[in-house]
Motif scaffolding. Structure first.
Motif, mmCIF file in Angstrom:
data_model
loop_
_atom_site.group_PDB
_atom_site.id
_atom_site.type_symbol
_atom_site.label_atom_id
_atom_site.label_comp_id
_atom_site.label_asym_id
_atom_site.label_seq_id
_atom_site.Cartn_x
_atom_site.Cartn_y
_atom_site.Cartn_z
ATOM 1 N N CYS A 23 23.759 4.888 -22.887
ATOM 2 C CA CYS A 23 22.431 5.626 -22.613
ATOM 3 C C CYS A 23 22.994 6.438 -21.509
ATOM 4 O O CYS A 23 23.798 6.146 -21.065
ATOM 5 C CB CYS A 23 21.521 4.673 -22.254
ATOM 6 S SG CYS A 23 20.623 3.524 -22.991
ATOM 7 N N GLU A 24 22.335 7.606 -21.410
ATOM 8 C CA GLU A 24 22.614 8.699 -20.630
ATOM 9 C C GLU A 24 22.335 8.699 -19.255
ATOM 10 O O GLU A 24 21.417 9.220 -18.860
ATOM 11 C CB GLU A 24 22.194 10.109 -21.322
ATOM 12 C CG GLU A 24 22.745 10.420 -22.436
ATOM 13 C CD GLU A 24 22.576 11.797 -22.818
ATOM 14 O OE1 GLU A 24 22.004 12.702 -21.980
ATOM 15 O OE2 GLU A 24 23.070 12.401 -23.845
ATOM 16 N N GLU A 568 30.462 9.869 -28.496
ATOM 17 C CA GLU A 568 30.514 9.620 -27.045
ATOM 18 C C GLU A 568 29.478 8.800 -26.408
ATOM 19 O O GLU A 568 29.660 8.141 -25.350
ATOM 20 C CB GLU A 568 30.059 11.197 -26.765
ATOM 21 C CG GLU A 568 30.260 11.388 -25.069
ATOM 22 C CD GLU A 568 29.991 12.930 -24.829
ATOM 23 O OE1 GLU A 568 30.095 13.431 -23.785
ATOM 24 O OE2 GLU A 568 29.438 13.646 -25.821
ATOM 25 N N ASP A 569 28.581 8.586 -27.211
ATOM 26 C CA ASP A 569 27.584 7.253 -26.808
ATOM 27 C C ASP A 569 28.225 5.777 -26.866
ATOM 28 O O ASP A 569 28.115 5.132 -26.074
ATOM 29 C CB ASP A 569 26.296 7.402 -27.745
ATOM 30 C CG ASP A 569 25.621 8.363 -27.559
ATOM 31 O OD1 ASP A 569 24.727 8.514 -26.373
ATOM 32 O OD2 ASP A 569 25.288 9.499 -28.203
ATOM 33 N N LEU A 570 29.147 5.802 -27.839
ATOM 34 C CA LEU A 570 29.972 4.626 -27.843
ATOM 35 C C LEU A 570 31.045 4.275 -26.662
ATOM 36 O O LEU A 570 31.021 3.469 -26.168
ATOM 37 C CB LEU A 570 30.602 4.417 -29.113
ATOM 38 C CG LEU A 570 29.728 4.301 -30.339
ATOM 39 C CD1 LEU A 570 30.607 4.628 -31.824
ATOM 40 C CD2 LEU A 570 29.113 2.991 -30.492
ATOM 41 N N LEU A 576 27.539 -0.875 -27.173
ATOM 42 C CA LEU A 576 27.167 -0.429 -28.313
ATOM 43 C C LEU A 576 28.129 -0.854 -29.445
ATOM 44 O O LEU A 576 29.525 -0.593 -29.005
ATOM 45 C CB LEU A 576 26.935 0.784 -28.018
ATOM 46 C CG LEU A 576 25.436 1.462 -27.658
ATOM 47 C CD1 LEU A 576 25.389 3.032 -27.686
ATOM 48 C CD2 LEU A 576 24.323 0.660 -28.431
ATOM 49 N N GLU A 577 27.831 -1.090 -30.647
ATOM 50 C CA GLU A 577 28.878 -1.078 -31.656
ATOM 51 C C GLU A 577 28.355 -0.435 -32.802
ATOM 52 O O GLU A 577 27.259 -0.053 -33.158
ATOM 53 C CB GLU A 577 28.758 -2.493 -32.307
ATOM 54 C CG GLU A 577 29.464 -3.510 -31.172
ATOM 55 C CD GLU A 577 29.562 -5.061 -31.869
ATOM 56 O OE1 GLU A 577 29.279 -5.178 -32.981
ATOM 57 O OE2 GLU A 577 29.569 -6.000 -31.251
ATOM 58 N N GLN A 578 29.308 0.263 -33.501
ATOM 59 C CA GLN A 578 29.180 1.307 -34.535
ATOM 60 C C GLN A 578 28.658 0.427 -35.785
ATOM 61 O O GLN A 578 28.840 -0.663 -36.169
ATOM 62 C CB GLN A 578 30.825 1.858 -34.967
ATOM 63 C CG GLN A 578 30.393 3.074 -35.859
ATOM 64 C CD GLN A 578 29.540 3.985 -35.517
ATOM 65 O OE1 GLN A 578 28.235 4.031 -35.533
ATOM 66 N NE2 GLN A 578 30.053 5.372 -34.999
#
Length: 582
Positions: A23-24, A568-570, A576-578
């Motif tokens: 998350c940003e 970039e989020d990963l 987080l998993e793709q």
């Protein structure tokens, strides 16, 4: 002065696009000032209305009429990346649909709306906010599958929540259903063209539940039947409400065309529309439908083949259907065909004067006219002001029929109150369940791989009806995904058939309209209004055949039903998993 202050306050609340995306934390780690602002702003029912009015930007606008251009229904200048199998993992955070700014707006409202003492307003507008959260998350689940569920605004120091893993599809979809059920219970049952009502929530629930139920069924996931039953129930409630019916003004040769081309929508069939007004708010759809330098959209031959004959029999049962010229194939067809694409002697909406055949504005030769307003200023860049439909009653009829068929509980009475109402509008014979199941249409069977069971024939016919009724309304790609028919993108996309090079009469009036050539137009008759260069738009058989505009893409069954999460989020969130295969 007071009203000006109120406008400024709502702008302060909404102007910054906060993004949770994976998350940003840098965006969210800001000094906590929301509580003070909320105390100043959330004081009256009018404040709640003003805030939720700004959530309508979450909904699509004109794009709903062009989304089918990236499916097997419509081809534009070129095939989109998902048709080609050319999607890649985005690099930048928050791109590719993995953005969360609107969710913060919604959750901020839901954390503060009950500050006011107005039960009627708090019920209505909290229902509208939860409608938008359901819509927001439905789009996320369709695109990514599992996603993180956030039901409140995240504090700047809540590292555990900011960097949590994706929640399960089951949790997220159950939360979506809780939101949309709350919306149905709390939003008044009013008929308003441009605002969310109980009826809008009902049709959204039916759409969500049908998508989820059939996705689970065809992808082998658990609990499919529960959602399909929810779809049927929601659609039936809307049907039984008596609030809407099908628009029939103008009769079978005009009503369907009118519905999308008319300047201002009404609440006969339309549940929710985007309001456009001359001089105030306009769009460019007519320009993009008619300018040769724009979309050049055209319907596919496969779609055109799917329209029935006026006697209710399949067009593809006709001898030589696959080598018919344009004029011949347009005769004695479901009236929706020539209210969706320009047929012989096509005249624009509101005019009796035939338009010249123009194949320069359509790649496939089957010109898009659904939603095309009268010729004139509206065809200029940004000049259109006909309203755009987002939800309409016809979809409820289609959802109900499909849900009942998938559940195995469909009856002829169900068809008569749903699919056959649509056929009545255009003067087609009724769909007979027993006949459809006894003799499934071979052409429709060839289009879909995954239908089994005693209702196969009628499900094929319901899918046909959904395709021709809802074409160009942004649903086709989602339909292919939920039915697990992604491999359809691997098939070629074809256009109009030409028996040979040379001049062709599209209107059967003795005058030539189209000249097909291999680079030399010197033999073209003077009256020709369109030319086709087979070096640019080749034919399937060389000097004859269908326009071959896309030879087929690729679709990875293990990967392409979902989109990838940006890299970039990963990197920012180790939890987080793709998605598989990306």
């Amino acid at each position: 002065m007071k009203e000006t202050r109120r406008i400024i306050q709502v702008l302060v609340l909404l102007i910054t696009p906060f993004i949770i995306a994976g998350c940003e934390a840098d965006i969210l780690e800001q000094p906590p000032g929301d509580a003070v602002t909320a105390e100043e702003f959330f004081n009256t029912g009018a404040d709640l209305e003003a805030y939720t009015n700004d959530l309508y930007v979450i909904l699509p606008t004109k794009s709903v009429y062009i989304d089918d251009s990236d499916s097997d229904n419509i081809l534009g200048v070129s095939a989109g990346e998902r048709l080609r199998g050319a999607r890649i993992v985005p690099t930048d955070r928050g791109s590719g649909g993995w953005s969360w700014g609107y969710l913060r707006r919604i959750n901020y409202f839901l954390g503060n709306y009950d500050r006011i003492d107005d039960p009627e307003a708090t019920a209505k507008y909290s229902g509208i906010a939860r409608f938008f959260r359901a819509y927001f998350y439905f789009e996320k689940v369709k695109r990514f599958g599992d996603v993180p569920w956030y039901s409140e605004v995240i504090n700047q120091d809540d590292e555990e929540v900011l960097t949590k893993a994706r929640d399960s599809r089951e949790l997220v979809v159950d939360s979506i259903m809780a939101d949309i059920n709350y919306a149905i219970e709390n939003i008044p049952a009013e008929k308003e063209l441009n605002h969310i009502t109980k009826y809008t929530a009902l049709i959204l629930k039916a759409r969500i539940a049908l998508y989820e139920g059939t996705f689970r069924k065809y992808h082998g996931l658990d609990d499919s039947e529960r959602f399909i039953e929810e779809a049927s129930t929601a659609a039936k409630e809307l049907m039984d409400s008596g609030a809407y019916t099908l628009y029939t003004s103008g009769g079978e040769e005009q009503a369907y065309l009118d519905l999308f081309a008319m300047e201002n929508q009404n609440t006969t069939e339309t549940i929710l529309a985007v309001d456009y007004e001359f001089g105030l708010r306009t769009h460019d759809l007519a320009y993009r439908m008619t300018a040769p330098t724009q979309g050049r959209w055209g319907f596919t031959k496969e779609l055109v083949n799917s329209y029935l004959m006026t006697d209710g029999t399949p067009f593809t049962d006709q001898a030589g259907y696959d080598t018919m010229g344009f004029y011949e194939e347009m005769q004695n067809r479901d009236p929706r065909l020539t209210q969706t694409t320009a047929g012989p002697d096509f005249s624009t909406y509101g005019s009796q004067d035939p338009e010249p055949v123009d194949l320069d504005i359509t790649r496939t030769g089957y010109r898009v006219i659904k939603g095309l307003p009268p010729k004139g200023p509206q065809w200029g860049s940004g000049g259109s002001f006909n309203d755009v439909i987002l939800f309409r009653f016809a979809e409820a009829l289609l959802i109900y029929a499909e849900a009942q068929a998938e559940l195995g509980t469909l009856t002829q009475g169900d068809l008569d109150m749903s699919i056959n109402k649509l056929r009545d509008r255009v003067g087609l014979p009724h769909l007979n369940m027993a006949e459809a199941n006894a003799n499934p249409d071979p052409y429709q069977e060839s289009l879909y791989d995954n239908i089994e069971g005693p209702n196969k024939g009628v499900i094929l016919e319901i899918r046909r009806e959904r395709r021709v009724e809802m074409v160009n309304e942004g649903l086709r790609w989602d339909d292919l995904m939920r039915w697990k028919e992604g491999n359809k993108v691997e098939k070629p996309i074809k256009g109009i058939y030409f028996s040979e090079l040379g001049a062709h009469d599209f209107n059967n009036d003795g005058n030539f309209d189209v000249y097909v050539h291999d680079g030399d137009t010197s033999g073209a008759p003077d009256e020709v209004t369109s030319t086709i260069n087979i070096n640019e738009r080749p034919l399937t058989e060389g000097n004859s055949g269908n326009l071959l505009l896309f030879e087929g893409g690729s679709f990875d069954e293990t990967r392409d039903y979902y989109y990838p999460i940006p890299m970039e989020d990963l990197e920012l969130n180790d939890n987080l998993e793709q998605n598989q295969g990306w």
